[in-house]
Design an enzyme around this catalytic site. Structure first.
Site, PDB file in Angstrom:
ATOM      1  N   HIS A 126    -104.102  16.212 -26.834  1.00  0.00           N
ATOM      2  CA  HIS A 126    -103.648  14.989 -27.505  1.00  0.00           C
ATOM      3  C   HIS A 126    -103.189  15.416 -28.900  1.00  0.00           C
ATOM      4  O   HIS A 126    -104.003  15.764 -29.741  1.00  0.00           O
ATOM      5  CB  HIS A 126    -104.816  14.000 -27.576  1.00  0.00           C
ATOM      6  CG  HIS A 126    -104.511  12.739 -28.320  1.00  0.00           C
ATOM      7  ND1 HIS A 126    -104.078  11.585 -27.692  1.00  0.00           N
ATOM      8  CD2 HIS A 126    -104.574  12.436 -29.634  1.00  0.00           C
ATOM      9  CE1 HIS A 126    -103.904  10.635 -28.601  1.00  0.00           C
ATOM     10  NE2 HIS A 126    -104.198  11.116 -29.785  1.00  0.00           N
ATOM     11  N   ARG A 132    -102.342   2.327 -26.468  1.00  0.00           N
ATOM     12  CA  ARG A 132    -103.659   2.434 -27.107  1.00  0.00           C
ATOM     13  C   ARG A 132    -103.515   3.006 -28.527  1.00  0.00           C
ATOM     14  O   ARG A 132    -103.712   2.307 -29.508  1.00  0.00           O
ATOM     15  CB  ARG A 132    -104.582   3.300 -26.237  1.00  0.00           C
ATOM     16  CG  ARG A 132    -106.061   3.127 -26.549  1.00  0.00           C
ATOM     17  CD  ARG A 132    -106.542   4.005 -27.684  1.00  0.00           C
ATOM     18  NE  ARG A 132    -106.290   5.424 -27.447  1.00  0.00           N
ATOM     19  CZ  ARG A 132    -106.384   6.351 -28.390  1.00  0.00           C
ATOM     20  NH1 ARG A 132    -106.722   6.031 -29.620  1.00  0.00           N
ATOM     21  NH2 ARG A 132    -106.114   7.619 -28.109  1.00  0.00           N
ATOM     22  N   ASP A 133    -103.109   4.260 -28.614  1.00  0.00           N
ATOM     23  CA  ASP A 133    -103.068   4.900 -29.930  1.00  0.00           C
ATOM     24  C   ASP A 133    -102.018   4.266 -30.833  1.00  0.00           C
ATOM     25  O   ASP A 133    -102.231   4.072 -32.031  1.00  0.00           O
ATOM     26  CB  ASP A 133    -102.782   6.402 -29.759  1.00  0.00           C
ATOM     27  CG  ASP A 133    -103.435   7.250 -30.829  1.00  0.00           C
ATOM     28  OD1 ASP A 133    -103.940   6.685 -31.818  1.00  0.00           O
ATOM     29  OD2 ASP A 133    -103.443   8.479 -30.696  1.00  0.00           O
ATOM     30  N   ASN A 182     -98.275   9.815 -32.818  1.00  0.00           N
ATOM     31  CA  ASN A 182     -98.325  10.719 -31.667  1.00  0.00           C
ATOM     32  C   ASN A 182     -96.975  11.401 -31.535  1.00  0.00           C
ATOM     33  O   ASN A 182     -95.979  10.956 -32.108  1.00  0.00           O
ATOM     34  CB  ASN A 182     -98.596   9.928 -30.381  1.00  0.00           C
ATOM     35  CG  ASN A 182     -99.939   9.243 -30.397  1.00  0.00           C
ATOM     36  OD1 ASN A 182    -100.020   8.027 -30.493  1.00  0.00           O
ATOM     37  ND2 ASN A 182    -100.995  10.004 -30.310  1.00  0.00           N
ATOM     38  N   HIS A 184    -100.648  15.042 -32.438  1.00  0.00           N
ATOM     39  CA  HIS A 184     -99.915  14.143 -33.335  1.00  0.00           C
ATOM     40  C   HIS A 184     -98.795  14.933 -34.008  1.00  0.00           C
ATOM     41  O   HIS A 184     -98.802  16.161 -34.005  1.00  0.00           O
ATOM     42  CB  HIS A 184    -100.868  13.551 -34.378  1.00  0.00           C
ATOM     43  CG  HIS A 184    -101.708  12.428 -33.847  1.00  0.00           C
ATOM     44  ND1 HIS A 184    -101.960  11.287 -34.551  1.00  0.00           N
ATOM     45  CD2 HIS A 184    -102.345  12.261 -32.662  1.00  0.00           C
ATOM     46  CE1 HIS A 184    -102.722  10.467 -33.837  1.00  0.00           C
ATOM     47  NE2 HIS A 184    -102.982  11.030 -32.689  1.00  0.00           N
ATOM     48  N   CYS A 217     -97.508   7.164 -38.941  1.00  0.00           N
ATOM     49  CA  CYS A 217     -98.661   7.787 -39.576  1.00  0.00           C
ATOM     50  C   CYS A 217     -98.875   7.135 -40.928  1.00  0.00           C
ATOM     51  O   CYS A 217     -97.997   7.194 -41.784  1.00  0.00           O
ATOM     52  CB  CYS A 217     -98.418   9.278 -39.750  1.00  0.00           C
ATOM     53  SG  CYS A 217     -99.711  10.039 -40.730  1.00  0.00           S
TER      54      CYS A 217
HETATM   55 ZN    ZN Z   1    -104.365  10.032 -31.538  1.00  0.00          ZN
END
Ligand code: ZN
Length: 308
Positions: free
Chosen positions: A209, A12-13, A251, A211, A242
């Site tokens: 969650h 997803r991310d 992440n 990063h 990123c």
């Molecule tokens: Zn995220």
């Protein structure tokens, strides 16, 4: 039960952060390989309009595939009640709805004020409650930009606490905190988790969650461990990177996280050797896409044994 639950969010991310679209077959192979390595929770996609995120347009099909694995928690992100309806129809086990602590960010990304997002949360909670017992998905409200915002800058602790309480009142089972922007530092993680625990109870905030935008991802995990956090999101190979910091993973990297925890004697239930092999699936499906991680590059230390 392993000491720590690692929730893989690369599908997803990670995938939503890159332009290329991974095929359904590759997504399924990725899921199968992570499950074989011992991963028990995977966020497999997001129920957003396909025109906004074509990378995740096949989420219903991915959920259907992932559900074939007994014991796997199939998680998805839902931006609103409409997305939740689709997620429930697809059979997702866990729904996460983000509420941005920064209202500017919320308006820009979801075109909704805090009050409007909380209305959606109430609608989703009612939908979840209407499901037959045993088929009811777990519903998490995630406070995103909880540690700072690229548009508003500083996000206050009191704002995050207020929103965590509002999410609980609106009917979520659990609240999560997201360092969407990679602004968090370990002292801030400890303080914010303590403040939210004091407000809603330690059993209602168990996951972070994080990063790795500024290299503090694993340091922030350590801070989370100090204050009782037991679930961490991570992405295989730090997929997605990123956009603001070339060379930095997005992440935290699942492989590095598993290595750190297991080396410290904390069980994850994940076979690290097998997990490292899963990177080949990503490398083949997305040729040229950077994959991050120190452990995969350096290899496992001589004499390394997993926690037991
Ligand atoms: Zn995220």
């Amino acid at each position: 039960m392993p000491d720590i639950l690692i929730s893989e969010v690369g599908l997803r991310d990670g995938l939503q952060s890159i332009d290329r679209v991974m095929t359904l077959a590759a997504k399924c192979a990725w899921i199968d390989a992570e499950v074989a390595a011992g991963v028990t929770e995977i966020e497999v996609g997001s129920f957003v309009p396909a025109k906004l995120l074509p990378q995740l347009a096949d989420t219903a099909a991915v959920v259907a595939h992932a559900r074939r694995h007994p014991g796997l928690t199939v998680a998805v992100l839902v931006p609103n009640a409409k997305g939740a309806e689709a997620a429930i129809a697809a059979g997702a086990h866990k729904l996460t709805l983000p509420l941005s602590a920064s209202e500017t960010h919320s308006l820009k990304n979801l075109r909704r004020t805090h009050a409007q997002v909380l209305d959606e949360v109430r609608a989703v909670a009612a939908m979840v409650q209407a499901q037959p017992a045993g088929a009811r998905p777990h519903f998490e409200g995630s406070v995103s930009t909880a540690f700072g915002c690229t548009l508003e800058g500083v996000v206050t602790e009191s704002k995050v606490v207020e929103l965590a309480e509002a999410l609980m009142a609106a009917g979520v089972d659990e609240v999560g905190l997201s360092d969407t922007t990679g602004y968090a530092n370990p002292a801030q993680v400890r303080a914010l988790v303590r403040a939210v625990h004091a407000a809603i109870g330690a059993d209602r905030l168990t996951g972070l969650h994080l990063h790795n935008t500024r290299g503090l991802g694993l340091a922030n995990v350590m801070a989370g461990l100090d204050v009782g956090i037991t679930t961490f999101d991570a992405s295989l190979g730090g997929l997605g990177g990123c956009p603001f910091a070339p060379g930095a993973s997005g992440n935290i990297v699942t492989e590095d996280l598993v290595f750190m925890l297991e080396a410290m004697g904390l069980t994850t239930g994940i076979d690290l050797e097998k997990l490292l092999q899963v990177r080949h699936i990503l490398a083949e499906a997305l040729p040229g896409e950077p994959l991050y991680g120190f452990t995969p590059d350096a290899g496992l230390p001589l004499g390394f044994v997993q926690a037991a």
